[in-house]
Motif scaffolding. Sequence first.
Motif, mmCIF file in Angstrom:
data_model
loop_
_atom_site.group_PDB
_atom_site.id
_atom_site.type_symbol
_atom_site.label_atom_id
_atom_site.label_comp_id
_atom_site.label_asym_id
_atom_site.label_seq_id
_atom_site.Cartn_x
_atom_site.Cartn_y
_atom_site.Cartn_z
ATOM 1 N N GLN A 72 -6.193 8.315 -2.195
ATOM 2 C CA GLN A 72 -5.534 8.707 -1.812
ATOM 3 C C GLN A 72 -4.262 7.558 -2.072
ATOM 4 N N SER A 73 -4.528 6.509 -1.576
ATOM 5 C CA SER A 73 -3.131 5.406 -1.666
ATOM 6 C C SER A 73 -3.799 4.510 -2.353
ATOM 7 N N GLN A 74 -2.944 4.039 -3.235
ATOM 8 C CA GLN A 74 -2.869 2.406 -3.430
ATOM 9 C C GLN A 74 -2.509 1.335 -3.075
ATOM 10 N N VAL A 83 0.623 -1.462 0.196
ATOM 11 C CA VAL A 83 0.034 0.160 -0.330
ATOM 12 C C VAL A 83 0.525 1.224 0.247
ATOM 13 N N TYR A 84 0.571 1.873 -1.040
ATOM 14 C CA TYR A 84 1.482 3.297 -0.960
ATOM 15 C C TYR A 84 0.896 4.864 -1.454
ATOM 16 N N GLY A 85 1.090 5.606 -1.454
ATOM 17 C CA GLY A 85 0.393 6.414 -0.691
ATOM 18 C C GLY A 85 0.320 7.455 0.622
ATOM 19 N N VAL A 86 -0.602 8.191 1.145
ATOM 20 C CA VAL A 86 -0.990 8.857 2.500
ATOM 21 C C VAL A 86 -0.663 7.466 2.976
ATOM 22 N N GLN A 87 -0.981 6.546 2.815
ATOM 23 C CA GLN A 87 -0.589 5.658 4.049
ATOM 24 C C GLN A 87 -0.037 4.712 3.104
ATOM 25 N N GLU A 88 0.682 3.180 4.060
ATOM 26 C CA GLU A 88 2.141 2.824 3.748
ATOM 27 C C GLU A 88 1.819 1.281 4.579
ATOM 28 N N THR A 95 -8.118 5.578 3.338
ATOM 29 C CA THR A 95 -6.858 6.243 2.017
ATOM 30 C C THR A 95 -7.640 5.807 0.686
ATOM 31 N N VAL A 96 -7.653 4.342 0.257
ATOM 32 C CA VAL A 96 -7.468 3.631 -0.451
ATOM 33 C C VAL A 96 -9.109 3.124 -1.086
ATOM 34 N N TYR A 115 -7.959 0.363 5.330
ATOM 35 C CA TYR A 115 -7.032 1.146 4.801
ATOM 36 C C TYR A 115 -8.008 2.388 4.239
#
Length: 811
Positions: free
Chosen positions: A221-223, A166-171, A216-217, A214
């Motif tokens: 915002q997260s991918q 998971v990458y972006g705002v959250q990882e 943000t997914v 998550y």
Amino acid sequence: MKKITYVLILFFILLTSSNIHAQDILRSKDLSTMQVDYLSDDDISKISAQLKSNNATIDQVEPMALSKGMSQTEFNKLRLKLAQFEKKKPVNIDADNSKGKATSRDSEFGRRQEQIKNVKIKDSANALIFGSELFDNPTLNFEPDLKLATPMNYILGPGDELQVSVYGVQEYNASIPVSVEGKITIDYVGQIAVSGMSIEAATQKIKVAIARVYSTVGSGQSQVSVSLGRIRTIKITVVGGKQPGNYSISSLATVYNALHLAGGPGKNGTYRNIELIRNNKVLKNIDIYKFLVKGDQSDNISLKDNDVIRIPAYNQRVNVEGEVKRPGIFEMKKGETFADLLNFASGFNEFAYTASVNVVQKTGKEFKVHDINESEYNSYQPQSGDVFRVTKILNRFENRIKIEGAVFRPDYYSFKEGMRISDLITRAEGLTEDAYSKRARIIRLKTDLTTEIVNVDLAAALSGDFNADIQLKREDIITVYSILDFREEYKVTIDGEVKNPGEYEYFENLTLNDLVVQVGGLTGSASKRVEIARMVKSDNIDDADPKRVELVELEITVDNNEQIKNFILKPFDVINVRKMAVYEKPQMIIISGAVTYPGKYVLANKKETVYNVVMRAGGLTSIANLDGMKIKRPIKAEQIEDLERIDLNLSKGDTVKDKLSKKLKDDLKFVTIPVNWEKIVKDKNHYSNVTLFPGDEIDVAVYNEGVKVTGNVLLTSEIPYRSGKGFKYYINSVGGVDSKGWKRKAYIIYPNGKAAVTSSFLFFRSYPRVEPDSQIVVPEKPERKKMSAGEWAGIGTAFASLALLIVTAFK
């Protein structure tokens, strides 16, 4: 340094932590009781993995281990065991051998797969079977390429490992294995069943599950990224191969990969109808010839767990021999023709006879022969056991003709019906200037393969005479003569005082001056006298004239190599340029040793003697040994040749003559002539006052009071000369002779090169006189063959018989 300290501390914590699997190896901080001999391979594997995960080497942790009480001996054992473990681990061909690192195959791409090995042995027994070489080549293994992107249709199963990010705002990043129940477990998300799903469907399912945790997914915002990290191993079965059995292979493996592992079809296995069985049903029939002939891999499909590859026995095999590009044994399907078989064999080669092919067929009882014409290639269907023989074309030409000799382009040419001699000469660019036009020759091959000669009037044929312009036939060989062929090769010979004597070609109007210049001129020793021997030619024999040749004597000017009147030579003349009556270059000798002016001296006259040269050298010095003067004269090559020509009447295997020649060439190189200086001084005509030759060396020895004793004595030494002491004194002074010494054959060499030997008369032995600076030599006894017991018995028997005979005679 801080990094190394951190690694050491971390390594120690890993070894002592209760959460580490290797905690039973190092139970406490005290390593003094550790016994490396009792560590299992699994324990060594864990230690190796811990070192690699912390990017540390065994040498870096040595100080820490020794400080905790581990002995140097045990640590050395641990280092050795780790090194042996690393050697046992399979190393991939992509491993970095130059740096000593062994990495998992394609691990640098983030994907791992257990190494699968199978040793290949060249199958020489089935080498002729078409396609057999495909499965005994270790470099052609059909392994799946792990560097490719994850196939979207890849079906997940237990043993696979997914890389979820998971990458972006959250990882978030983790490698998650698929459990035996077919599920993956993601932190804070829970378990997700993915077994049996394609990678594409599993990715969507994982994204939905992560989005619930998550936030943000879901908002974008997260991918989420899902890829295949570790590929599982599946079990397949190969039946009918050279190495049948169960194989653990990659889940990305294909049919060809499995066949390669199994060594391909067995001795009687088919290459054209291999069955892929899945869920107890034949899923695919594989024809390997598609790949071999066309490069078609449509049959090379992916395998699944528990697949079975069955290789039945072949139905039809035929043999192709002779002039094809790839002879061998081929498998045929029903309905395939000879044209298809020819395609499998890569077609005819350059020397094949293609109009028809011979085939040996098998009937129920015997063999039979059948000829297949070119028109039947697309219709004849080979039968099992057929042997096709493709022969060579005939070594003959259907339209060849040859012209040779005095034409500008002699060569082979194509023949056409109706071609005449003038047509062929025109194609050969015409006659050369030296062509003999009165006659030409045709060698013609008759119908019964014998040859005949046909003569041609070449001038008439080329002038338009139709009858003379003979019509040619196939394989005719036309020879046009040259007038130079009828001329004798004339030569002249020049010898004597010229720089390059020898035999030279004669030209018309060749003069003596021309020939002298051609051979490089005269030498410095040439006289003005020249003698020419000329052959005598006559049709009548004159017994009153005894001359064999005609002699002509001329004079030539030596300074400019020219005659006053130029003399024209004739064929086979022999010219001799005479040498000057007196022409001798200065020759030198050498004088060395105890003379006033040693060195090289020129022989002043033809009878230069020893006394003259010694006097020219200033005479003898005060330290000269008057009895130690000798002449060293080089052995000439002609002397050795004379010796080799002498018949010594030796046995066939005797090498005495060869040894003597070799000794003269390599060892001696010169002969020694003794000189008695005292006699020469008193009488100049004494025989010792020899005439010197070029290359001689006069050696005047320095007075020496010692006597050398050499050879087979106990101590080779030089004994001071004592007046009145004899031969035995000096031999005894060196300890006497050894066990091999032959004392009665001892001899002495005097300073001037003379030698004297020990002589004996009855029971009296006379030893030679000893002088200062002489040398006593004791030779070795010759080896004597001891008589055997049988020989002694034979002699005894002979004596007994003789005694019996004498007794009988006197009775």
